[in-house]
Design a protein around this motif. Structure first.
Motif, PDB file in Angstrom:
ATOM      1  N   HIS A 500     -36.973 -14.487   9.609  1.00  0.00           N
ATOM      2  CA  HIS A 500     -36.349 -15.463   8.715  1.00  0.00           C
ATOM      3  C   HIS A 500     -35.568 -14.803   7.594  1.00  0.00           C
ATOM      4  CE1 HIS A 500     -39.856 -14.684   6.107  1.00  0.00           C
ATOM      5  NE2 HIS A 500     -39.085 -15.107   5.143  1.00  0.00           N
ATOM      6  N   ARG A 501     -35.896 -13.557   7.288  1.00  0.00           N
ATOM      7  CA  ARG A 501     -35.141 -12.874   6.234  1.00  0.00           C
ATOM      8  C   ARG A 501     -33.679 -12.715   6.613  1.00  0.00           C
ATOM      9  NH1 ARG A 501     -38.713  -8.092   3.595  1.00  0.00           N
ATOM     10  NH2 ARG A 501     -40.749  -9.089   3.735  1.00  0.00           N
ATOM     11  N   VAL A 502     -33.442 -12.482   7.892  1.00  0.00           N
ATOM     12  CA  VAL A 502     -32.062 -12.337   8.353  1.00  0.00           C
ATOM     13  C   VAL A 502     -31.333 -13.676   8.230  1.00  0.00           C
ATOM     14  CG1 VAL A 502     -30.575 -11.656  10.273  1.00  0.00           C
ATOM     15  CG2 VAL A 502     -32.754 -10.495   9.921  1.00  0.00           C
ATOM     16  N   ALA A 503     -32.065 -14.771   8.450  1.00  0.00           N
ATOM     17  CA  ALA A 503     -31.455 -16.092   8.327  1.00  0.00           C
ATOM     18  C   ALA A 503     -30.996 -16.344   6.891  1.00  0.00           C
ATOM     19  CB  ALA A 503     -32.436 -17.171   8.766  1.00  0.00           C
ATOM     20  N   TYR A 504     -31.805 -15.925   5.934  1.00  0.00           N
ATOM     21  CA  TYR A 504     -31.417 -16.107   4.538  1.00  0.00           C
ATOM     22  C   TYR A 504     -30.232 -15.227   4.183  1.00  0.00           C
ATOM     23  CZ  TYR A 504     -35.110 -19.352   3.449  1.00  0.00           C
ATOM     24  OH  TYR A 504     -35.883 -20.477   3.406  1.00  0.00           O
ATOM     25  N   PHE A 505     -30.206 -14.048   4.754  1.00  0.00           N
ATOM     26  CA  PHE A 505     -29.057 -13.165   4.532  1.00  0.00           C
ATOM     27  C   PHE A 505     -27.775 -13.817   5.055  1.00  0.00           C
ATOM     28  CE2 PHE A 505     -26.086 -10.233   6.502  1.00  0.00           C
ATOM     29  CZ  PHE A 505     -25.721  -9.434   5.431  1.00  0.00           C
ATOM     30  N   LEU A 506     -27.879 -14.412   6.236  1.00  0.00           N
ATOM     31  CA  LEU A 506     -26.721 -15.077   6.834  1.00  0.00           C
ATOM     32  C   LEU A 506     -26.160 -16.151   5.915  1.00  0.00           C
ATOM     33  CD1 LEU A 506     -27.494 -15.724  10.606  1.00  0.00           C
ATOM     34  CD2 LEU A 506     -25.374 -14.818   9.659  1.00  0.00           C
ATOM     35  N   GLN A 507     -27.054 -16.937   5.359  1.00  0.00           N
ATOM     36  CA  GLN A 507     -26.635 -18.014   4.490  1.00  0.00           C
ATOM     37  C   GLN A 507     -25.894 -17.450   3.269  1.00  0.00           C
ATOM     38  OE1 GLN A 507     -29.879 -20.493   3.197  1.00  0.00           O
ATOM     39  NE2 GLN A 507     -28.692 -22.336   3.508  1.00  0.00           N
ATOM     40  N   GLU A 508     -26.420 -16.346   2.760  1.00  0.00           N
ATOM     41  CA  GLU A 508     -25.822 -15.736   1.588  1.00  0.00           C
ATOM     42  C   GLU A 508     -24.439 -15.170   1.902  1.00  0.00           C
ATOM     43  OE1 GLU A 508     -28.689 -13.212  -0.443  1.00  0.00           O
ATOM     44  OE2 GLU A 508     -26.980 -12.042  -1.164  1.00  0.00           O
ATOM     45  N   LEU A 509     -24.355 -14.463   3.023  1.00  0.00           N
ATOM     46  CA  LEU A 509     -23.076 -13.871   3.404  1.00  0.00           C
ATOM     47  C   LEU A 509     -22.035 -14.963   3.634  1.00  0.00           C
ATOM     48  CD1 LEU A 509     -21.331 -11.441   4.195  1.00  0.00           C
ATOM     49  CD2 LEU A 509     -22.271 -11.596   6.513  1.00  0.00           C
ATOM     50  N   ALA A 510     -22.440 -16.031   4.307  1.00  0.00           N
ATOM     51  CA  ALA A 510     -21.521 -17.143   4.558  1.00  0.00           C
ATOM     52  C   ALA A 510     -21.051 -17.728   3.225  1.00  0.00           C
ATOM     53  CB  ALA A 510     -22.202 -18.212   5.410  1.00  0.00           C
ATOM     54  N   GLY A 511     -21.959 -17.857   2.275  1.00  0.00           N
ATOM     55  CA  GLY A 511     -21.602 -18.407   0.971  1.00  0.00           C
ATOM     56  C   GLY A 511     -20.579 -17.533   0.255  1.00  0.00           C
ATOM     57  N   LEU A 512     -20.809 -16.231   0.268  1.00  0.00           N
ATOM     58  CA  LEU A 512     -19.874 -15.306  -0.365  1.00  0.00           C
ATOM     59  C   LEU A 512     -18.500 -15.424   0.270  1.00  0.00           C
ATOM     60  CD1 LEU A 512     -22.095 -12.081  -0.606  1.00  0.00           C
ATOM     61  CD2 LEU A 512     -21.308 -13.500  -2.518  1.00  0.00           C
ATOM     62  N   PHE A 513     -18.500 -15.554   1.583  1.00  0.00           N
ATOM     63  CA  PHE A 513     -17.221 -15.617   2.277  1.00  0.00           C
ATOM     64  C   PHE A 513     -16.478 -16.918   1.973  1.00  0.00           C
ATOM     65  CE2 PHE A 513     -14.558 -16.727   5.919  1.00  0.00           C
ATOM     66  CZ  PHE A 513     -13.620 -15.726   5.775  1.00  0.00           C
ATOM     67  N   HIS A 514     -17.196 -18.047   2.003  1.00  0.00           N
ATOM     68  CA  HIS A 514     -16.549 -19.331   1.712  1.00  0.00           C
ATOM     69  C   HIS A 514     -15.895 -19.305   0.328  1.00  0.00           C
ATOM     70  CE1 HIS A 514     -17.587 -21.575   5.243  1.00  0.00           C
ATOM     71  NE2 HIS A 514     -18.890 -21.481   5.064  1.00  0.00           N
ATOM     72  N   ALA A 515     -16.616 -18.752  -0.643  1.00  0.00           N
ATOM     73  CA  ALA A 515     -16.079 -18.720  -2.009  1.00  0.00           C
ATOM     74  C   ALA A 515     -14.839 -17.826  -2.071  1.00  0.00           C
ATOM     75  CB  ALA A 515     -17.156 -18.213  -2.965  1.00  0.00           C
ATOM     76  N   TYR A 516     -14.905 -16.693  -1.409  1.00  0.00           N
ATOM     77  CA  TYR A 516     -13.768 -15.763  -1.371  1.00  0.00           C
ATOM     78  C   TYR A 516     -12.559 -16.440  -0.739  1.00  0.00           C
ATOM     79  CZ  TYR A 516     -11.076 -11.618   0.034  1.00  0.00           C
ATOM     80  OH  TYR A 516     -10.090 -10.683   0.229  1.00  0.00           O
TER      81      TYR A 516
END
Length: 559
Positions: A500-516
């Motif tokens: 599940h840690r990887v799942a949380y990482f995914l969410q974070e990376l996606a968030g950073l990308f959307h904002a960028y």
RNA sequence: GCGCCUGUAGCUCAGUCGGAUAGAGCAACAGCCUUCUAAGCUGUGGGUCGCUGGUUCGAUUCCAGCCAGGCGCGCCA
């Protein structure tokens, strides 16, 4: 040729700090012998890129205040590669800021490694993950869906982290539950051909039992009633379980879960494995007779009490075949056996651990991961899940309602040992807000941008270092750091057996990308800048894809 | 009664071998489409980390005891 990715930034910084400690020790500045240091990622901005609490840990042995120890370490870090600055903060943290130009290389690393980015070199360890293993007495339900999703992810995660992994499904196709299934089908069958027969009290009442009986009637008519009851029963049992096992296989295939091996309990009996395992335990004094039954002396091996392996009536218990099963697994030479069980089986751990000990293996060789139960709720009302009463939500129902990818990832958004409530109505309503779409959308966006670049003929590969130097925005550095962290996330998640840690990482990376994406244009008239940003976008796409693959979730090119 | 798991924002949940001002999503509220996909972005509010003690320079984290919920305690699986 597989590119072996260099050490992650975190590890490189950790090594620099370790070297500084060694120098400090060699020069006499430090009395204690330093052990490898642990770098952590600070929670807040402004605390540097990586932090270490090593000065605080050493303070006691050095008999000096932590900040003084920190200061001497900073001196020994002077001039180290990659490092822009080291600050001492709070009670004695070392906050390391990495030189900006050190981050740009991660883009090329990701792009060159592609699918292999995040993959660790072979560990030499072989692991077997056994999961789902539902009795073929009915369809898979939501609880199995959780076990299947987590088992799939755990197996993939360990494989990415370098282990050789085998995924196995243990088929309980023998014993009492099988007999009850057969009798239940038999009863329905007899009733359908005009001989009213009640389903046994402990039997299976679900509608699927009647469906199976009906399909047998359609194919074979009433011919089984003219056979001796025992023969007919045996035939119907086999027909029913094969059919149910097929359904389980197809449900799992629909879910994207594949197994490398299917072990049959019947086969363990037929091949004599059960007798051999029991005899082997008997030779060590762990088997005894009492009250007309045969017992496993598991209490001598840490279990709460002794357990029956053969009942008074001469029938083997489930434990007997399970002992044989785990013996075979151990003999196969796996370094680690992982059993993924539902919470309702956790009382079983002690006796299996007893076997591991009896066979002379260390406890660490067996890992039992317990999944807390899933409560299915519909419109706020709990739905009872029982194969026998026949009222339950199947895994197939869930996949059809919320979709495969959403179902798979939903199960990853909480720790395995945390109980979860699955509200079907809510899952449907929130489907557009589900994290899985958020993450997949980020990937689709990377793909969309790259498509546009190709259409406009913008050339960006391979990325030039001089171009990458244009990546200086805060959002860009944030993305670079996230990409650099991915291999660490994988390794730490694998070490903890927590996908599940990887799942949380995914969410974070996606968030950073959307904002960028929203704040900055990727493709502009500034060609070198566009090239650099496209390379970054492509690298983000690679990591999103790699991480989604761990969960068996698709990474769509467009949505 | 005994054993295992859980208790963190209104809801669902993270929280990196004990560390800095405890985080995210949803929900609520206020904004943002002439743009490479608005399935998106920006901002605001929201907490006695179940309770009490202990260990420690420092505890959401470790230990003990309580409280609440789930599961188990079968010659079922």
């Amino acid at each position: 040729m597989t590119t072996i990715v260099a050490l992650s930034m975190k590890k490189r910084i950790g090594e620099l700090l370790t070297e500084a400690l060694d120098r400090a020790h060699a020069s006499g500045d430090l009395r204690s012998v330093p052990s490898p240091v642990w770098m952590e990622t600070p929670k807040r901005e402004g605390f540097g890129d990586y932090a270490s609490a090593v000065a605080m840990t050493l303070a006691a042995a050095e008999q000096r205040p932590p900040r003084q120890v920190a200061e001497l370490l900073v001196r020994h870090l002077q001039g180290a590669d990659l490092i822009e600055r080291v600050d001492i903060a709070g009670p004695g943290y070392l906050n390391v800021t990495v030189r900006r130009d050190a981050w740009w290389g991660v883009v090329s690393e990701v792009l060159e490694a592609g699918e292999a980015y995040g993959r660790a070199p072979a560990s030499g360890r072989s692991v077997q993950v056994e999961f789902v293993s539902a009795n073929p007495t009915g369809p898979l339900h939501v609880g199995h869906g959780r076990l299947a999703a987590v088992g799939l992810a755990l197996a993939n995660l360990l494989a990415v982290a370098g282990d050789r992994v085998e995924r196995e499904y243990y088929v309980n196709d023998a014993g009492r539950q099988m007999r009850l299934l057969g009798e239940s089908v038999w009863a329905r069958y007899c009733t359908l051909v005009g001989r009213e027969t009640p389903v046994p009290e402990d039997g299976y009442q679900g509608a699927y039992v009647e469906e199976i009986a009906r399909s047998i009637v359609e194919r074979d008519g009433s011919r089984y009633v003219s056979e001796p009851r025992e023969t007919a029963l045996a035939e119907l049992t086999t027909l029913a379980y094969e059919r149910l096992l097929d359904e389980i296989r197809s449900d799992l295939a629909l879910y994207g879960v594949r197994f490398d091996a299917w072990t049959s309990e019947r086969e363990l009996f037929r091949s004599g494995s059960v007798e051999r395992a029991i005899e082997s335990l008997r030779a060590q004094g762990y088997i005894f007779e009492a009250d007309g039954a045969l017992w496993f002396r598991s209490s001598a091996l840490g279990d709460e009490k002794d357990r029956v392996v053969r009942k008074q009536d001469g029938e083997w218990t489930y434990l007997a075949s399970d002992l044989a099963y785990h013996s075979k697994k151990l003999e196969a030479g796996f370094d680690v056996l992982i059993d993924l069980w539902g919470a309702d089986h956790h009382g079983y751990v002690g006796r299996i651990r007893g076997l591991i000990r009896a066979m002379g293996h260390p406890d660490e060789r067996l890992r039992v991961e317990i999944s807390q139960l899933v409560t299915v709720v519909r419109k706020g009302k709990p739905v009872p899940m029982s194969k026998r009463t026949g009222t339950f939500i199947t895994l197939r129902d869930v996949i059809e309602e919320v979709g495969r990818d959403a179902a798979l990832l939903t199960f990853q958004m909480r720790r395995l040992d945390s109980p979860m409530e699955f509200d079907l109505e809510l899952a449907k309503e929130q489907s557009s807000e589900n994290p899985v779409y958020y993450i997949q959308y980020a990937h689709a966006r990377t793909a969309g941008i790259l498509r546009m670049a190709a259409e406009q003929g913008v050339n960006w590969q391979p990325p030039q270092e001089s171009d990458l130097a244009r990546l200086v925005l805060g959002e860009e550095l944030g993305l670079l750091k996230a990409l650099a962290a991915y291999p660490d996330v994988v390794q730490e998640a694998a070490h903890a057996y927590e996908p599940h840690r990887v799942a949380y990482f995914l969410q974070e990376l996606a968030g950073l990308f959307h904002a960028y994406y929203y704040k900055h244009r990727i493709i502009t008239d500034d060609r070198p800048l566009s090239a650099a940003r496209l390379a970054l976008v492509a690298a983000v796409g690679v990591v999103l894809r790699n991480a989604l693959a761990i969960f068996g979730v698709s990474a769509p090119e467009r949505m």
